[in-house]
Design an enzyme around this catalytic site. Sequence first.
Site, PDB file in Angstrom:
ATOM      1  CB  VAL A  86      47.416  54.139  19.179  1.00 30.18           C
ATOM      2  CG1 VAL A  86      46.493  55.139  18.491  1.00 30.18           C
ATOM      3  CG2 VAL A  86      46.979  53.918  20.625  1.00 30.18           C
ATOM      4  CB  ILE A 175      53.540  48.043  21.537  1.00 34.10           C
ATOM      5  CG1 ILE A 175      52.976  46.723  21.017  1.00 34.10           C
ATOM      6  CG2 ILE A 175      53.505  49.120  20.451  1.00 34.10           C
ATOM      7  CD1 ILE A 175      52.832  45.656  22.059  1.00 34.10           C
ATOM      8  CG  ASP A 176      58.259  50.766  19.380  1.00 33.89           C
ATOM      9  OD1 ASP A 176      58.066  50.729  20.616  1.00 33.89           O
ATOM     10  OD2 ASP A 176      58.815  51.728  18.818  1.00 33.89           O
ATOM     11  CD  GLU A 267      63.078  59.057  28.027  1.00 34.46           C
ATOM     12  OE1 GLU A 267      62.824  57.865  27.728  1.00 34.46           O
ATOM     13  OE2 GLU A 267      63.862  59.776  27.378  1.00 34.46           O
TER      14      GLU A 267
END
Length: 320
Positions: A86, A175-176, A267
């Site tokens: 995003v 994604i990172d 988390e």
Amino acid sequence: MVTTVTDQQMVDWILFGEALSFTCLPVCRLIYFFSGSNISSVRRTDVISVTNWNAPLVWEGTFDPVVIDAIYKKMDPRIAVVVFAVGKYTRFLKGFLESSEKYFFVDFRVTYYIFTDNEQEIPDIKLGDGRKISAVNIPSANRWQEVVFGRMRWATITIDKQIRNEADYLFMMDIDSIFYNRFGAESLSRLSAVLHRSFYKNTDRDRFPYERRPESKAYIPAGEGDFYYTAAVWGGYLEDMYKLVKYCYTQSEEDAKNKIEAVWQEESHLNRYLLYNKPTKVLSPEYLWSDYDGVPADIKVVRISQLVKNYAEVRPNGGQ
């Protein structure tokens, strides 16, 4: 007494060399699993390789990749990977996808479900046979916390409407990140959780960053806990993952109604769930390291690692 075990349990118990007591296993299956492999050779003595609830704790050197891949390829599972790209996080798609094609479940069927507010920025990556990308369009966000909480909402909806008809296992991933080495079938189980790199050597559970406020649905009392798990990589059977993803979503919603936000968002809820619903496999920090940190001696292989980045620049609200 006859003990009933699943195919998944048999694979784990045998391949990871755990000395567990069970009876009435079909001899033909044992012959098949043991044939052509030296199970005793996959051992580590410098790390814990089994939890106190008898789940495998997976490190390099505790499994035979050739044997485990051969077993799972006969099962031919469909693997789903859910990632969110995003805003400016679309810049990480190319590195994630290209490295995944080299190291993540190579020669298995994989679908990347990319949740994004800018589908045009999904790169054209050459994918292996049986591997594909499925774009899921979602709204943009004003705060990075909205992206975090939105992950659980949008994943719950999409698993229910689409993914459950297209996959057997599902992984949630950030994604990172970049894959550097094999990440394969040894990670599969009903519910697989990854030890957080910052806390895996810590034996004092009261120092884990659990949510300690009783007002939150993620609350874990002092003196309780097993490990501290990261929410950047987790996976399992699709239905077990759906239950966990939906739990994180609904508990976050309950917190929001009470005007509280868990200290580490999803988390925190993940760690509470896994305290009372034990993961069936625990993956070492090899399965999510960070490029910010040096690599200690017990981490023989970094399989996937979070990238160094300027949070103030890539996050929608400047990382605040």
